[in-house]
Design a protein around this motif. Structure first.
Motif, PDB file in Angstrom:
ATOM      1  N   GLU A   1      -5.619  -4.639  20.190  1.00 16.92           N
ATOM      2  CA  GLU A   1      -4.385  -4.679  21.239  1.00 16.92           C
ATOM      3  C   GLU A   1      -3.712  -3.066  21.056  1.00 16.92           C
ATOM      4  OE1 GLU A   1      -4.458  -6.556  23.688  1.00 16.92           O
ATOM      5  OE2 GLU A   1      -6.026  -7.718  22.722  1.00 16.92           O
ATOM      6  N   GLY A   2      -3.145  -2.935  19.746  1.00 18.91           N
ATOM      7  CA  GLY A   2      -2.399  -1.519  19.684  1.00 18.91           C
ATOM      8  C   GLY A   2      -3.363  -0.270  20.131  1.00 18.91           C
ATOM      9  N   SER A   3      -4.679  -0.447  20.121  1.00 23.55           N
ATOM     10  CA  SER A   3      -5.485   0.650  19.991  1.00 23.55           C
ATOM     11  C   SER A   3      -5.606   0.988  21.626  1.00 23.55           C
ATOM     12  CB  SER A   3      -6.705   0.679  19.344  1.00 23.55           C
ATOM     13  OG  SER A   3      -7.385  -0.309  19.583  1.00 23.55           O
ATOM     14  N   LYS A   4      -5.291   0.171  22.679  1.00 20.51           N
ATOM     15  CA  LYS A   4      -5.706   0.434  23.954  1.00 20.51           C
ATOM     16  C   LYS A   4      -4.900   1.421  24.546  1.00 20.51           C
ATOM     17  CE  LYS A   4      -7.134  -4.150  24.803  1.00 20.51           C
ATOM     18  NZ  LYS A   4      -6.720  -5.867  25.635  1.00 20.51           N
TER      19      LYS A   4
ATOM     20  N   GLY B   1       0.678 -12.121  19.927  1.00 23.75           N
ATOM     21  CA  GLY B   1       0.894 -13.619  19.922  1.00 23.75           C
ATOM     22  C   GLY B   1       0.020 -14.154  20.631  1.00 23.75           C
ATOM     23  N   GLY B   2      -0.093 -13.840  22.087  1.00 26.46           N
ATOM     24  CA  GLY B   2      -1.005 -14.263  22.871  1.00 26.46           C
ATOM     25  C   GLY B   2      -2.341 -14.312  22.489  1.00 26.46           C
ATOM     26  N   THR B   3      -2.983 -13.223  21.806  1.00 23.54           N
ATOM     27  CA  THR B   3      -4.087 -12.885  21.490  1.00 23.54           C
ATOM     28  C   THR B   3      -4.349 -14.155  20.246  1.00 23.54           C
ATOM     29  OG1 THR B   3      -4.196 -10.719  21.853  1.00 23.54           O
ATOM     30  CG2 THR B   3      -5.831 -11.303  20.511  1.00 23.54           C
TER      31      THR B   3
ATOM     32  N   GLN C   1      -7.806 -12.133  11.343  1.00 20.36           N
ATOM     33  CA  GLN C   1      -7.626 -12.320  12.759  1.00 20.36           C
ATOM     34  C   GLN C   1      -6.157 -11.449  13.224  1.00 20.36           C
ATOM     35  OE1 GLN C   1      -9.562 -13.321  14.918  1.00 20.36           O
ATOM     36  NE2 GLN C   1     -10.681 -15.088  14.332  1.00 20.36           N
ATOM     37  N   LEU C   2      -5.279 -11.710  12.430  1.00 13.97           N
ATOM     38  CA  LEU C   2      -4.156 -11.105  12.581  1.00 13.97           C
ATOM     39  C   LEU C   2      -4.060  -9.720  12.614  1.00 13.97           C
ATOM     40  CD1 LEU C   2      -0.859 -11.412  13.116  1.00 13.97           C
ATOM     41  CD2 LEU C   2      -0.840 -11.597  10.649  1.00 13.97           C
ATOM     42  N   THR C   3      -4.711  -9.183  11.679  1.00 11.28           N
ATOM     43  CA  THR C   3      -4.963  -7.525  11.424  1.00 11.28           C
ATOM     44  C   THR C   3      -5.694  -7.047  12.687  1.00 11.28           C
ATOM     45  OG1 THR C   3      -4.886  -7.829   9.030  1.00 11.28           O
ATOM     46  CG2 THR C   3      -5.571  -5.681  10.166  1.00 11.28           C
TER      47      THR C   3
END
Length: 432
Positions: free
Chosen positions: A54-57, A292-294, A46-48
């Motif tokens: 989120e980083g690929s948006k 963190g929110g995710t 889940q962390l990965t």
């Protein structure tokens, strides 16, 4: 499982209230919670996936560029030019320097996108001037703390980008929708300043019609604010007409400010280097909050806490007015312990689906949420903008600054009631 979710949520609030960084707190609580719900392997997965998803948006690229643009503008002296022009035109009114600071803050917010940057920059410029002209420090600090909130409403706004990422709402439409409420709130603040100055002249300073600057000086002062108007006009016009995306608009803004700085010699190499470094740090901080929110959202969803809370709110059958009233109270309470980003990332995943079920427009709800969280920037005990202004006016007690913010908090809440009664105020520029 629901008990585990409730315990995790309570631990999150408690740790943030102790002053720990909210992004790291959410990552730890979310990760540990996922381990307890499942196991270490699923939590790591889940962390990965949270970092990757989120980083690929693509729209996330807009964040560092808007932060960078605001940092560069801070070093160009544009803010001082904005205030000088506003004071030339408005300084003779009752509380005129306070009114000038409101509209100068609105102009600076239109190109910086940050509330704290607006409060910090304009406070350092305006408060010494207001002190020199005999203004009471309760009004002066209250005005600058409150006017700084315009920086997260008038586009380009970092917090609107954040909301757009959370809800997949058009950031371009959010930017366009922020214009009218930003100007209305600036007008409400100005009226409040005039009323306070007339009722209590000791707070309003010296305001004589004879202080009006000559017409030639007033017109000349406008030439110095043209760069801000041009940058904002092109960004807003491009977004409104679909010429470019918010990300492309951010890049244009950075290039435009660099050109302006080179032409005027107002940007040194050290200023540019510091601007890039700060933009990188702020972007990483926001990304950690998003990830963190995710994780927290996934943890709470798996425990059934989110669904139970959503069902509880639905069972109340609040209706449109009751829902808006309850959410406003919720944000006012959360503002006592959380910052703007923390409030949105913890509440929007729960409240946004409920708002959609009530037929509330996603763009309208975004502007509403941002305005209500603005209140948390100037109310105790967090009041980030108040603490920023405290560094500019260290001799003014915090209690006096918070007291000075009170009329403007009431003004913000009055506007919330107005926009709830007449949603078209927010949406008429956006269109269908």
């Amino acid at each position: 499982m629901i008990g585990l979710g409730l315990a995790g949520f309570a631990a999150l609030i408690a740790l943030v209230a102790l002053g720990l960084p909210i992004g790291l707190v959410m990552m730890v609580v979310g990760f540990v919670g996922l381990v307890l719900v499942g196991n270490i392997d699923t939590a790591l997965t889940q962390l990965t996936s949270a970092f990757w998803s989120e980083g690929s948006k693509f729209v996330l690229i807009a964040l560092p560029f808007y932060v960078l643009m605001g940092n560069l503008i801070y070093h160009t002296g544009i803010a001082r030019n904005l205030y000088r022009a506003a004071s030339h035109w408005l300084g003779w009114l009752p509380g005129g320097l306070g009114i000038a600071s409101v509209f100068a803050s609105a102009g600076f917010g239109a190109v910086s996108g940050s509330s704290t940057a607006t409060a910090r920059t304009m406070g350092a410029i305006v408060i010494p001037e207001m002190r020199r002209h005999g203004y009471g420090m309760r009004l002066a600090t209250g005005v600058l703390s409150s006017a700084g909130t315009l920086g997260i409403l008038i586009p380009p706004s970092i917090i609107l980008i954040f909301y757009g990422l959370l809800t997949e709402t058009s950031i371009g439409k959010l930017f366009v929708a922020g214009i009218v409420p930003g100007l209305i709130i600036a007008t409400i603040f100005s009226i409040l300043i005039m009323v306070i100055s007339l009722i209590d002249p000791e707070q309003g300073g010296r305001h004589l019609a004879s202080d009006r600057a000559p017409l030639r000086e007033r017109i000349a002062s406008l030439a110095h604010v043209f760069p801000v108007l041009a940058i904002f006009g092109v960004i807003f016009g491009g977004l409104y007409n679909g010429v470019f995306t918010p990300t492309e608009g951010a890049i244009f803004g950075v290039v435009a400010v660099l050109i302006y700085g080179a032409a005027t010699g107002s940007l040194s190499f050290a200023a540019i280097r510091n601007s890039f470094a700060d933009a990188a740090l702020v972007t990483v901080m926001l990304f950690v909050i998003i990830v963190g929110g995710t994780l927290v959202t996934r943890f709470l969803a798996q425990t059934g806490f989110t669904g139970t809370l959503r069902d509880l709110i639905q069972s109340m059958e609040l209706g449109y007015v009751g829902f808006i009233f309850a959410v406003t109270i919720l944000y006012l309470v959360l503002g006592c312990v959380l910052d703007t980003f923390g409030m949105l990332i913890l509440t929007v995943p729960i409240l946004f689906p409920l708002a959609q079920q009530l037929g509330i427009d996603p763009v309208w709800f975004g502007i509403y949420a941002v305005i209500v969280t603005e209140v948390g920037l100037v109310t105790p005990p967090i009041g980030v903008n108040v603490y920023v202004i405290k560094t500019v006016a260290p001799d003014v007690p915090l209690g006096q600054i918070f007291l000075g913010c009170t009329p403007f908090v009431l003004g913000l809440l009055a506007f919330v009631a107005l926009m709830a009664a007449e949603p078209s105020i927010i949406l008429w520029l956006v269109g269908p």
